[in-house]
Design a protein around this motif. Structure first.
Motif, PDB file in Angstrom:
ATOM      1  N   UNK A 182       0.811  -1.218   0.000  1.00  0.00           N
ATOM      2  CA  UNK A 182       0.000   0.000   0.000  1.00  0.00           C
ATOM      3  C   UNK A 182       0.848   1.274   0.000  1.00  0.00           C
ATOM      4  N   UNK A 183       2.157   1.142   0.112  1.00  0.00           N
ATOM      5  CA  UNK A 183       3.014   2.311   0.292  1.00  0.00           C
ATOM      6  C   UNK A 183       3.418   2.877  -1.072  1.00  0.00           C
ATOM      7  N   UNK A 184       3.030   4.126  -1.383  1.00  0.00           N
ATOM      8  CA  UNK A 184       3.279   4.670  -2.720  1.00  0.00           C
ATOM      9  C   UNK A 184       4.714   5.118  -2.953  1.00  0.00           C
ATOM     10  N   UNK A 185       5.464   5.371  -1.894  1.00  0.00           N
ATOM     11  CA  UNK A 185       6.860   5.826  -2.030  1.00  0.00           C
ATOM     12  C   UNK A 185       7.752   4.798  -1.344  1.00  0.00           C
ATOM     13  N   UNK A 186       7.832   3.594  -1.924  1.00  0.00           N
ATOM     14  CA  UNK A 186       8.458   2.475  -1.228  1.00  0.00           C
ATOM     15  C   UNK A 186       9.941   2.708  -0.985  1.00  0.00           C
TER      16      UNK A 186
ATOM     17  N   UNK B  82      -8.937  -3.397  -7.646  1.00  0.00           N
ATOM     18  CA  UNK B  82     -10.389  -3.230  -7.763  1.00  0.00           C
ATOM     19  C   UNK B  82     -10.989  -2.724  -6.458  1.00  0.00           C
ATOM     20  N   UNK B  83     -10.436  -3.164  -5.348  1.00  0.00           N
ATOM     21  CA  UNK B  83     -10.879  -2.645  -4.059  1.00  0.00           C
ATOM     22  C   UNK B  83     -10.129  -1.346  -3.801  1.00  0.00           C
ATOM     23  N   UNK B  84     -10.853  -0.287  -3.546  1.00  0.00           N
ATOM     24  CA  UNK B  84     -10.241   1.036  -3.456  1.00  0.00           C
ATOM     25  C   UNK B  84      -9.627   1.265  -2.069  1.00  0.00           C
ATOM     26  N   UNK B  85      -8.547   0.505  -1.800  1.00  0.00           N
ATOM     27  CA  UNK B  85      -7.880   0.650  -0.503  1.00  0.00           C
ATOM     28  C   UNK B  85      -6.417   1.054  -0.668  1.00  0.00           C
ATOM     29  N   UNK B  86      -6.073   1.568  -1.855  1.00  0.00           N
ATOM     30  CA  UNK B  86      -4.731   2.095  -2.046  1.00  0.00           C
ATOM     31  C   UNK B  86      -3.676   1.065  -2.393  1.00  0.00           C
ATOM     32  N   UNK B  87      -4.083  -0.118  -2.882  1.00  0.00           N
ATOM     33  CA  UNK B  87      -3.076  -1.092  -3.303  1.00  0.00           C
ATOM     34  C   UNK B  87      -2.212  -0.488  -4.411  1.00  0.00           C
ATOM     35  N   UNK B  88      -0.886  -0.580  -4.241  1.00  0.00           N
ATOM     36  CA  UNK B  88       0.046  -0.090  -5.253  1.00  0.00           C
ATOM     37  C   UNK B  88       0.568  -1.247  -6.096  1.00  0.00           C
ATOM     38  N   UNK B  89       1.341  -2.147  -5.489  1.00  0.00           N
ATOM     39  CA  UNK B  89       1.853  -3.305  -6.209  1.00  0.00           C
ATOM     40  C   UNK B  89       2.497  -4.292  -5.254  1.00  0.00           C
ATOM     41  N   UNK B  90       2.536  -5.542  -5.690  1.00  0.00           N
ATOM     42  CA  UNK B  90       3.314  -6.563  -5.020  1.00  0.00           C
ATOM     43  C   UNK B  90       4.705  -6.598  -5.649  1.00  0.00           C
ATOM     44  N   UNK B  91       5.702  -6.978  -4.863  1.00  0.00           N
ATOM     45  CA  UNK B  91       7.089  -7.018  -5.327  1.00  0.00           C
ATOM     46  C   UNK B  91       7.614  -8.448  -5.294  1.00  0.00           C
ATOM     47  N   UNK B  92       8.505  -8.750  -6.213  1.00  0.00           N
ATOM     48  CA  UNK B  92       9.183 -10.040  -6.185  1.00  0.00           C
ATOM     49  C   UNK B  92      10.268 -10.026  -5.114  1.00  0.00           C
ATOM     50  N   UNK B  93      10.744 -11.198  -4.769  1.00  0.00           N
ATOM     51  CA  UNK B  93      11.835 -11.302  -3.808  1.00  0.00           C
ATOM     52  C   UNK B  93      13.050 -10.510  -4.271  1.00  0.00           C
TER      53      UNK B  93
ATOM     54  N   UNK C  48      15.031  -7.323  -2.504  1.00  0.00           N
ATOM     55  CA  UNK C  48      16.459  -7.357  -2.210  1.00  0.00           C
ATOM     56  C   UNK C  48      17.154  -6.123  -2.771  1.00  0.00           C
ATOM     57  N   UNK C  49      16.779  -5.711  -3.982  1.00  0.00           N
ATOM     58  CA  UNK C  49      17.384  -4.523  -4.595  1.00  0.00           C
ATOM     59  C   UNK C  49      16.973  -3.257  -3.857  1.00  0.00           C
ATOM     60  N   UNK C  50      15.721  -3.171  -3.449  1.00  0.00           N
ATOM     61  CA  UNK C  50      15.265  -1.999  -2.683  1.00  0.00           C
ATOM     62  C   UNK C  50      16.021  -1.912  -1.367  1.00  0.00           C
ATOM     63  N   UNK C  51      16.196  -3.050  -0.707  1.00  0.00           N
ATOM     64  CA  UNK C  51      16.950  -3.056   0.542  1.00  0.00           C
ATOM     65  C   UNK C  51      18.391  -2.667   0.341  1.00  0.00           C
ATOM     66  N   UNK C  52      19.013  -3.219  -0.686  1.00  0.00           N
ATOM     67  CA  UNK C  52      20.424  -2.946  -0.952  1.00  0.00           C
ATOM     68  C   UNK C  52      20.671  -1.456  -1.159  1.00  0.00           C
ATOM     69  N   UNK C  53      19.738  -0.782  -1.814  1.00  0.00           N
ATOM     70  CA  UNK C  53      19.893   0.647  -2.099  1.00  0.00           C
ATOM     71  C   UNK C  53      19.833   1.507  -0.844  1.00  0.00           C
ATOM     72  N   UNK C  54      19.319   0.945   0.251  1.00  0.00           N
ATOM     73  CA  UNK C  54      19.193   1.711   1.494  1.00  0.00           C
ATOM     74  C   UNK C  54      20.020   1.113   2.626  1.00  0.00           C
ATOM     75  N   UNK C  55      21.018   0.316   2.275  1.00  0.00           N
ATOM     76  CA  UNK C  55      21.923  -0.218   3.287  1.00  0.00           C
ATOM     77  C   UNK C  55      21.376  -1.376   4.081  1.00  0.00           C
TER      78      UNK C  55
END
Length: 254
Positions: free
Chosen positions: A127-131, A170-181, A185-192
Motif C-alpha cells: 500500500x506504500x506509494x513511495x516504497x 479493484x478494491x479502493x484501498x490504495x493497493x500499489x503493487x506486489x514485489x518479487x523477492x 532485495x534490490x530496494x533493501x540494498x539501495x538503502x543499506x
C-alpha cells in the motif's frame, strides 16, 4: 511530495477507515497462525530492545510480539486512526505496558535516527506509494546491525504484466503493487539493508464480489494461464485467489 503520493495515502487511509468502521477487518481475512508463529520465531529479541511494527493495522503482529517479549518495547505505527484507537483500548485492557500505537503521515516516521533494533511489517507494504522513501526511513530508524522482517504477497513468476495488481486494485484501498523477492532485495540494498534469509508461504485470499467491479474486463486483459496460476474461484458472494507470500529478513549494515 507529489500529488499522486499524497492522494494515494489519502485514499488508503479513507479505505481502511471505512473498512474498520464497518468491522470488516483486513486481518480477519488474512489470519494464519502457522505463518504468524514462523514470523515470531524469526525474531531474536533481547530484553530492552525496541521493535517497530510498520503498518500495524489491528496490531496483528504487535500484540503477539509484545506478549512473547514482555521486556521489549513495541510500537505500532499506522495512518488509520480508528485502528490505532481500538488498539490502544485493547492494549490497556490486556495490561500491555510495553506496547504503544502511534499515527503518522504515511511518509516520515516520527522517530529519531537509530531508534529501533527491529522493524517488522506484515501485509502492508504493497500500500506504500513511495516504497524507496519508506525503506530509507526504515534504514534511518534502525540501529546499526538492526534487523527488518517483512511479509508481503508476491506476483507469480508467470505474471510479468501483473494481473494480480490489477485484481487487487479493484478494491479502493490504495493497493500499489506486489514485489518479487529480487525486487525487495534490490530496494533493501539501495538503502543499506542486506538480505539475510527468509521463507515463502501462501495465502488463500477472499474478495467480496461487490468490490470487484470490472473483474471480467480485467480477466480478459490477461493470459488465461496467468489467471489460472492464482487458482481463481468464484462463488455466489466472493472471489478467491491464492497468493504467494515473501517473508524476508534484512540487516542494516554497521
Amino acid at each position: 511530495m507529489g500529488l499522486d503520493v499524497s492522494e494515494s495515502i489519502r485514499r488508503t487511509k479513507q479505505g481502511f477507515e471505512e473498512s474498520f468502521h464497518e468491522d470488516s477487518f483486513y486481518n480477519q481475512q488474512t489470519r494464519d497462525e502457522e505463518q504468524l508463529n514462523r514470523l515470531l520465531d524469526c525474531l531474536n529479541v533481547e530484553n530492552g530492545m525496541k521493535i517497530l511494527d510498520l503498518g500495524t493495522g489491528t496490531g496483528y503482529l504487535a500484540f503477539p510480539i509484545a506478549e512473547r517479549f514482555p521486556h521489549a518495547e513495541v510500537t505500532g505505527l499506522d495512518i488509520v486512526l480508528q485502528a490505532l484507537h481500538r488498539n490502544r483500548q485493547e492494549a490497556e485492557r490486556r495490561g500491555r505496558k510495553n506496547l504503544q500505537f502511534i499515527s503518522y503521515d504515511g511518509l516520515e516516521f516520527p522517530f529519531a535516527d537509530r531508534s529501533f533494533d527491529w522493524v517488522v511489517s506484515r501485509y502492508a507494504l504493497h500500500h506504500f506509494p513511495a516504497i524507496n522513501g519508506t525503506f530509507q526511513e526504515i534504514s534511518r530508524v534502525l540501529k546499526p546491525g538492526g534487523q527488518l522482517l517483512i511479509s508481503d504477497p508476491a506476483p507469480n513468476d508467470c505474471d510479468g504484466d501483473r494481473f494480480v495488481d490489477a485484481y487487487m486494485q479493484m478494491k479502493k484501498d490504495g493497493h500499489i503493487r506486489f514485489y518479487t523477492k529480487n525486487e525487495w532485495i534490490e530496494i533493501g540494498k539501495a538503502t543499506g539493508l542486506a538480505y539475510t534469509g527468509g521463507f515463502e508461504t501462501k495465502i488463500r485470499f477472499p474478495k467480496k464480489r461487490e468490490t470487484a467491479v470490472g473483474f471480467n474486463e480485467i480477466v480478459n486483459r490477461f493470459e488465461s494461464e496467468v489467471v489460472r496460476s492464482y487458482e481463481v474461484e468464484i462463488t455466489a458472494d466472493e472471489i478467491w485467489i491464492t497468493e504467494r507470500v515473501n517473508n524476508l529478513l534484512f540487516q542494516k549494515k554497521c
